[in-house]
Design a protein around this motif. Structure first.
Motif, PDB file in Angstrom:
ATOM      1  N   CYS A  70       0.852  -1.189   0.000  1.00 38.52           N
ATOM      2  CA  CYS A  70       0.000   0.000   0.000  1.00 38.52           C
ATOM      3  C   CYS A  70       0.882   1.230   0.000  1.00 38.52           C
ATOM      4  O   CYS A  70       1.839   1.304   0.766  1.00 38.52           O
ATOM      5  CB  CYS A  70      -0.908  -0.004   1.229  1.00 38.52           C
ATOM      6  SG  CYS A  70      -1.813   1.536   1.494  1.00 38.52           S
ATOM      7  N   GLN A 104       0.229   4.147   1.062  1.00 38.59           N
ATOM      8  CA  GLN A 104      -0.133   5.187   2.015  1.00 38.59           C
ATOM      9  C   GLN A 104       1.089   5.711   2.757  1.00 38.59           C
ATOM     10  O   GLN A 104       1.249   6.909   2.957  1.00 38.59           O
ATOM     11  CB  GLN A 104      -1.160   4.636   3.010  1.00 38.59           C
ATOM     12  CG  GLN A 104      -2.084   5.688   3.578  1.00 38.59           C
ATOM     13  CD  GLN A 104      -2.964   6.300   2.510  1.00 38.59           C
ATOM     14  OE1 GLN A 104      -3.300   5.656   1.532  1.00 38.59           O
ATOM     15  NE2 GLN A 104      -3.322   7.554   2.683  1.00 38.59           N
ATOM     16  N   TYR A 142      -2.886   3.643  -3.334  1.00 37.08           N
ATOM     17  CA  TYR A 142      -2.997   4.555  -2.202  1.00 37.08           C
ATOM     18  C   TYR A 142      -4.290   5.350  -2.356  1.00 37.08           C
ATOM     19  O   TYR A 142      -4.943   5.312  -3.409  1.00 37.08           O
ATOM     20  CB  TYR A 142      -1.779   5.474  -2.074  1.00 37.08           C
ATOM     21  CG  TYR A 142      -1.661   6.585  -3.100  1.00 37.08           C
ATOM     22  CD1 TYR A 142      -2.151   7.863  -2.830  1.00 37.08           C
ATOM     23  CD2 TYR A 142      -1.030   6.370  -4.321  1.00 37.08           C
ATOM     24  CE1 TYR A 142      -2.026   8.891  -3.757  1.00 37.08           C
ATOM     25  CE2 TYR A 142      -0.897   7.389  -5.254  1.00 37.08           C
ATOM     26  CZ  TYR A 142      -1.398   8.650  -4.969  1.00 37.08           C
ATOM     27  OH  TYR A 142      -1.275   9.664  -5.882  1.00 37.08           O
ATOM     28  N   ALA A 143      -4.685   6.052  -1.299  1.00 33.99           N
ATOM     29  CA  ALA A 143      -5.946   6.790  -1.319  1.00 33.99           C
ATOM     30  C   ALA A 143      -5.830   8.032  -0.451  1.00 33.99           C
ATOM     31  O   ALA A 143      -4.937   8.141   0.395  1.00 33.99           O
ATOM     32  CB  ALA A 143      -7.091   5.905  -0.820  1.00 33.99           C
ATOM     33  N   ILE A 185      -9.001   7.191  -5.180  1.00 39.23           N
ATOM     34  CA  ILE A 185      -8.178   6.002  -4.981  1.00 39.23           C
ATOM     35  C   ILE A 185      -7.323   5.793  -6.225  1.00 39.23           C
ATOM     36  O   ILE A 185      -7.796   5.994  -7.347  1.00 39.23           O
ATOM     37  CB  ILE A 185      -9.054   4.757  -4.736  1.00 39.23           C
ATOM     38  CG1 ILE A 185      -9.833   4.897  -3.417  1.00 39.23           C
ATOM     39  CG2 ILE A 185      -8.225   3.477  -4.723  1.00 39.23           C
ATOM     40  CD1 ILE A 185     -10.856   3.794  -3.194  1.00 39.23           C
ATOM     41  N   THR A 203      -6.654  -5.257  -2.537  1.00 40.41           N
ATOM     42  CA  THR A 203      -6.073  -3.928  -2.336  1.00 40.41           C
ATOM     43  C   THR A 203      -7.152  -2.852  -2.383  1.00 40.41           C
ATOM     44  O   THR A 203      -7.113  -1.874  -1.629  1.00 40.41           O
ATOM     45  CB  THR A 203      -5.008  -3.646  -3.414  1.00 40.41           C
ATOM     46  OG1 THR A 203      -4.000  -4.655  -3.346  1.00 40.41           O
ATOM     47  CG2 THR A 203      -4.375  -2.283  -3.212  1.00 40.41           C
ATOM     48  N   GLU A 239      -7.762   0.216   0.266  1.00 42.52           N
ATOM     49  CA  GLU A 239      -7.683   1.629  -0.117  1.00 42.52           C
ATOM     50  C   GLU A 239      -9.025   2.341   0.061  1.00 42.52           C
ATOM     51  O   GLU A 239      -9.064   3.532   0.386  1.00 42.52           O
ATOM     52  CB  GLU A 239      -7.194   1.760  -1.558  1.00 42.52           C
ATOM     53  CG  GLU A 239      -5.827   1.135  -1.831  1.00 42.52           C
ATOM     54  CD  GLU A 239      -4.727   1.663  -0.918  1.00 42.52           C
ATOM     55  OE1 GLU A 239      -4.894   2.742  -0.318  1.00 42.52           O
ATOM     56  OE2 GLU A 239      -3.698   0.975  -0.791  1.00 42.52           O
ATOM     57  N   HIS A 250      -9.080   3.583   3.500  1.00 45.84           N
ATOM     58  CA  HIS A 250      -8.380   4.869   3.632  1.00 45.84           C
ATOM     59  C   HIS A 250      -9.251   6.015   3.120  1.00 45.84           C
ATOM     60  O   HIS A 250      -9.332   7.078   3.745  1.00 45.84           O
ATOM     61  CB  HIS A 250      -7.080   4.847   2.829  1.00 45.84           C
ATOM     62  CG  HIS A 250      -5.977   4.045   3.450  1.00 45.84           C
ATOM     63  ND1 HIS A 250      -5.693   4.073   4.798  1.00 45.84           N
ATOM     64  CD2 HIS A 250      -5.065   3.199   2.893  1.00 45.84           C
ATOM     65  CE1 HIS A 250      -4.664   3.283   5.051  1.00 45.84           C
ATOM     66  NE2 HIS A 250      -4.272   2.734   3.915  1.00 45.84           N
TER      67      HIS A 250
END
Length: 432
Positions: free
Chosen positions: A26, A28, A185-186, A208, A229, A233, A236
């Motif tokens: 991820c 993030q 990622y988000a 996202i 995944t 995300e 998030h």
């Protein structure tokens, strides 16, 4: 001296390896590092605001909502490289994975006893947007050839080398592209609890980002490990942090780092992400109450994704709070009833007919002149509130819905127009 140098080198390699592996699952953490470099106050915002934001959420959060499904339209932005193709079918398959995660559809029998009574059904449904902002049918994907490998720096969200967001106030935008060393990622909601202010991004950057290998089997050698995944995300995007609170460069076993929490009371304190389904992993010794092991079953960990099968109830509460308060323009609702009145609106009932009832194979709908050429939504639910049929059409005089795949039983047909429910009818299906 040689031993000391060797120990330092080993520790450095462990940190470097841990960091690189973390980015693979991820982005993030990489996204946070990017912001930390460009906005150095990030770390200090986190320390200063963490407890305040956590308290604020717990004071404001609403109780669990059980009678409503929140429906979020998804708009895809495809940045393709080397003839990589994505079609509606592949995207719908990915959304089915996402919806299983948010509606307790994964196999939760593997969840260990300490957590088995706290598996949440979030009751959020994500669906591929069928209509654009003007109400016209979306007939083709929004796609662009791109030879870039993107980082977690939002460059794919600009038209010069990517695609800008499509009305992010109304749609969850998902970018599918080639990412470097990470799967996705988000961006969290602006003002979301447990996130420092430096992570709040303007609306046109909200959404996202996913790597191609997370959604298309033929582009990945380990697709099964990456396919969830999108659930991670989406967590998030709705304001959840990693279960270990993003202390991603901490050496395992340093109990002084147990304060790096995700702000969620019903997830155990954890120092580092899980890489496998390890029953013995317990990186934080609880000072008060039961001492639970690390919760590798949680979608917000980095576990092998065959083991990631749950959100907790407080994670659910936080996501629903953020959705209804901080992303309130992006969703619509569908109410579920165990008993629905036979007649919903006498006026509209005379304008729409549904027959035969009971029905064995095909359900026929007839629309009066007032609905001709208007966009209407059709949905059929089971008595448990599960959607078994959904379609948006431009109404003609007649519409036939095949019910051959449905088991015998009672269902409910709902028809909406202009975001208003205009028809509801109980239907008895005789089965194949």
């Amino acid at each position: 001296m040689y031993k000391l140098a060797s120990i330092v080198l080993i520790i450095f390699n462990l940190l470097l390896t841990h960091y690189c592996v973390a980015q693979t699952a991820c982005g993030q953490s990489q996204y946070m590092d990017h912001l930390k470099q460009t906005q150095p106050e990030t770390y200090y915002h986190f320390i200063e605001n963490y407890k305040r934001l956590s308290t604020e959420f717990r004071l404001k959060k609403k109780g669990t909502i059980t009678d409503t499904i929140y429906r979020i339209p998804v708009f895809f932005n495809i940045l393709s490289r080397n003839n990589r193709t994505v079609n509606f079918t592949k995207l719908d398959t990915m959304l089915a994975v996402l919806n299983r995660g948010f509606n307790r559809g994964d196999d939760t029998s593997i969840v260990r006893e300490p957590f088995a009574d706290n598996i949440a059904n979030v009751r959020i449904e994500f669906y591929r947007a069928l209509l654009d902002i003007n109400g016209d049918t979306i007939k083709r994907l929004r796609a662009k050839n791109s030879f870039y490998y993107y980082e977690a720096d939002d460059k794919m969200k600009y038209d010069d080398i990517g695609l800008s967001a499509y009305h992010p106030e109304k749609y969850l935008n998902i970018w599918v592209c080639n990412l470097t060393k990470l799967w996705g990622y988000a961006t969290p909601p602006v003002y979301a609890a447990h996130w420092p202010e430096s992570y709040y991004k303007p609306l046109h950057l909200q959404g996202i980002v996913l790597d191609f290998t997370t959604i298309v089997t033929e582009y990945s050698n380990n697709f099964e490990e990456r396919r969830k995944t999108i659930i991670h995300e989406a967590g998030h995007y709705l304001g959840l942090r990693h279960t270990w609170g993003d202390g991603h460069l901490v050496i395992a076993g340093d109990s002084s780092e147990c304060w790096r929490d995700d702000g969620i009371k019903d997830t155990p304190y954890t120092i580092t992400p899980s890489r496998k389904c390890d029953d013995s992993k317990n990186t934080c010794i609880e000072k008060e109450g039961p001492d639970y092991p690390d919760q590798y079953e949680n979608y917000m960990d980095y576990t092998n994704q065959t083991c990631a099968v749950m959100f907790t109830n407080e994670q659910k509460d936080l996501m629903l709070y953020n959705l209804t308060n901080l992303r309130s323009t992006i969703y619509d609702t569908a109410y579920r009833y165990t008993e629905i009145p036979e007649e919903y609106s006498p006026h509209y009932q005379t304008e729409i007919k549904a027959y035969p009832n009971p029905v064995k194979e095909d359900l026929h709908l007839e629309f009066s002149n007032i609905y001709l050429n208007r966009t209407v939504g059709l949905e059929i639910y089971s008595t448990q509130g599960k959607s078994v049929y959904h379609e948006v059409i431009v109404a003609n005089f007649r519409k036939v819905i095949s019910l051959n795949s449905l088991s015998a039983g009672v269902y409910y047909l709902e028809i909406s127009a202009d975001n208003n429910l205009i028809f509801r009818r109980k239907i008895v299906v005789l089965g194949p």
